[in-house]
Design an enzyme around this catalytic site. Structure first.
Site, PDB file in Angstrom:
ATOM      1  CE  LYS A  21     -17.883  -9.294 -12.476  1.00 12.05           C
ATOM      2  NZ  LYS A  21     -16.482  -9.812 -12.615  1.00 12.05           N
ATOM      3  CB  SER A  22     -17.954 -15.860 -12.434  1.00 14.97           C
ATOM      4  OG  SER A  22     -17.373 -14.947 -11.542  1.00 14.97           O
ATOM      5  NE  ARG A  26     -14.988 -19.652 -14.613  1.00 14.35           N
ATOM      6  CZ  ARG A  26     -14.698 -18.618 -13.825  1.00 14.35           C
ATOM      7  NH1 ARG A  26     -15.439 -17.518 -13.905  1.00 14.35           N
ATOM      8  NH2 ARG A  26     -13.693 -18.681 -12.966  1.00 14.35           N
ATOM      9  NE  ARG A 121      -6.352  -6.687 -10.485  1.00 16.55           N
ATOM     10  CZ  ARG A 121      -7.636  -7.016 -10.668  1.00 16.55           C
ATOM     11  NH1 ARG A 121      -8.455  -6.200 -11.316  1.00 16.55           N
ATOM     12  NH2 ARG A 121      -8.095  -8.163 -10.214  1.00 16.55           N
ATOM     13  CB  SER A 166      -6.037 -16.554  -8.433  1.00 20.68           C
ATOM     14  OG  SER A 166      -6.567 -15.903  -9.571  1.00 20.68           O
ATOM     15  CD  GLN A 168      -9.338 -12.718 -12.269  1.00 17.24           C
ATOM     16  OE1 GLN A 168      -8.198 -12.266 -12.396  1.00 17.24           O
ATOM     17  NE2 GLN A 168     -10.360 -11.953 -11.955  1.00 17.24           N
ATOM     18  CG  ASP A 325     -15.055 -10.871  -6.519  1.00 17.06           C
ATOM     19  OD1 ASP A 325     -13.917 -10.360  -6.489  1.00 17.06           O
ATOM     20  OD2 ASP A 325     -15.428 -11.652  -7.417  1.00 17.06           O
ATOM     21  CE  LYS A 352      -9.986  -9.511  -5.885  1.00 19.81           C
ATOM     22  NZ  LYS A 352     -10.314 -10.580  -6.854  1.00 19.81           N
ATOM     23  NE  ARG A 356     -12.967  -4.304  -4.945  1.00 22.36           N
ATOM     24  CZ  ARG A 356     -13.410  -5.268  -5.719  1.00 22.36           C
ATOM     25  NH1 ARG A 356     -13.283  -6.526  -5.335  1.00 22.36           N
ATOM     26  NH2 ARG A 356     -13.982  -5.005  -6.864  1.00 22.36           N
TER      27      ARG A 356
END
Length: 454
Positions: A21-22, A26, A121, A166, A168, A325, A352, A356
């Site tokens: 997914k990452s 990208r 977030r 992070s 992100q 994650d 998250k 979580r």
């Protein structure tokens, strides 16, 4: 809709998983910043990546998806058209933060928004440093929606210190830095995943990372030298390996289900992502790793996993960043282990898709776990198993899949409410599990909609 997972016979088989997914996130966006035609194989088609592709359409970027092959005709760093309505990022913080960086680099005005969950977030993590770089950007009291106006290019270089590690946030600033007038350095307290650095380097960007001790504490610095105004990023031609975060569910499934042995093919094994793998090995897991040829600078390998008795473990510090994650599925492994597992320094989990920590503790208790919540983590007193029951995923795809795995070896079935949330990151999760022997039934409100039992 509900999904019920019953205690299963031994799991067996060989599995090829959807693309990471990452890397999918990208590759779709970065291909737009190149000048030319990019081809990306094994692209993940999921809820979160669909949001990214929809945003590219809204900004007039040509792309085509045939099966799992994505092609993108990039227009260069300044090639976005102005979207005339807000870009909906759904529940994906990755999408909104990456888009903010890319839009900042292009100087394109836009509004970025998403679900109510995304609006909770924290976004000042990117808004404040982007403002320091000269980006015309503001949020809603530090949250989405985020508005970008026309910015004066080039942006400012320099060193930008982020308080929480992070990928992100780091990626957002590095993307903006592509339009800076001087080098950009992002400084973090821990080394977050480095997919962005690897991919940009493969596209011809001068970028490197280093570890330094500053004022007695380790710091991780990523340096980017912006391309010159007449320099174009190279298009992508890559095959995305299987997602380690998706593999994590199957790894734990085999470890806790007696008699199981499965092989996972061509899984991405980037060291910044595989903290869970190291932790499980320390807990006594039988996992054989066979290295395969790398993919666009990303390490890849096959994993053979066998049922194993596990023991409790303590997790803190840099380990947390490398498995941020995977804590929901780690917690399942810890519940099936013998002895206490203690997690500290993980307060980031509260920010998250759900909180979580509290959600995970509550749902594990529902399934019979002996677990205690703390401010920055939790303690699980493993007794080798769980009872079973019904759980609410709290809108969190990883929590839903983790509790599903818990049902494979519990004393009685586990029923998941709203299992469709799993499609956010792992489409076909139920079919993949049933293909290796899991007993899964997906039910509509009144009748059994699907029964998948190997």
């Amino acid at each position: 809709m509900t999904m019920t997972i019953s205690p299963s016979k031994p799991l067996s088989g060989t599995v090829a998983l959807p693309g990471d997914k990452s890397l999918s996130h990208r590759s779709a966006l970065f291909a737009t910043l190149a000048a030319g035609h990019s081809r990306i194989e094994n692209f993940l088609i999921s809820g979160v990546t669909s949001r990214m592709l929809d945003a590219l359409t809204r900004m007039s970027i040509p792309w085509k998806l045939e099966g799992t092959t994505l092609t993108v005709d990039g227009k260069g760093i300044g090639g976005f058209s102005v979207p005339f309505s807000p870009l909906n990022c759904g529940n994906s913080a990755t999408t909104i933060r990456f888009l903010a960086g890319a839009l900042a680099a292009s100087g394109t005005p836009a509004v970025l928004d998403g679900s109510e969950g995304l609006r909770r977030r924290p976004m000042d993590r990117i808004i404040l440093p982007l403002q320091q770089m000269g980006v015309n950007i503001k949020g809603n009291n530090g949250f989405a929606p985020i508005s970008l106006g026309v910015s004066q290019l080039p942006l400012k270089g320099g060193t930008y210190i982020v308080p929480v590690s992070s990928a992100q946030v780091k990626s957002c600033l590095l993307l903006a830095g592509l339009s800076a007038r001087e080098p950009v350095t992002v400084e973090e307290p821990g080394f977050s995943r480095d997919h962005t650095e690897r991919m940009l380097a493969g596209m011809g960007v001068s970028i490197h990372s280093e570890k330094k001790v500053i004022d007695g504490s380790p710091r991780y610095l990523t340096h980017l030298i912006p391309p010159s105004t007449n320099y174009s990023l190279k298009p992508l031609n890559m095959t995305i390996p299987g997602d380690f975060s998706s593999a994590a569910f199957l790894i734990v499934a085999a470890l806790i289900t007696p008699g199981s042995e499965i092989t996972l093919k061509n899984i991405g094994l980037n060291a910044t992502r595989t903290g869970l793998l190291d932790v499980l090995l320390s807990m006594g897991a039988s996992i054989q790793i066979v290295a395969r040829p790398s993919s666009n600078g990303e390490p890849v390998g096959d994993l053979t996993v066998r049922h194993s008795p596990l023991k409790g473990i303590n997790i803190n510090g840099e380990q947390v960043v490398r498995m941020i994650d995977e804590f929901p599925i780690f917690a399942v492994a810890a519940a099936y282990a013998e002895g206490a597992s203690i997690v500290k320094d993980a307060s980031e989990l509260r920010l998250k898709e759900s909180d979580r920590i509290s959600s995970l503790v509550a749902e594990l208790k529902n399934l019979g776990a002996d677990v205690e919540e703390s401010t920055d983590g939790f303690t699980i007193h493993g007794h080798g198993g769980l009872i079973g029951g019904e759980m609410n995923p709290h809108g969190d795809h990883r929590l839903a899949m983790s509790m599903a795995i818990a049902g494979l070896a519990s004393a009685s079935p586990v029923t998941i409410q709203q299992p469709e949330i799993m499609d956010e990151s792992f489409p076909g999760f139920a079919n993949t599990l049933s293909g290796i022997g899991a007993d899964i039934k997906v039910n509509s409100e009144n009748t059994v909609k699907e029964s998948v039992q190997a």
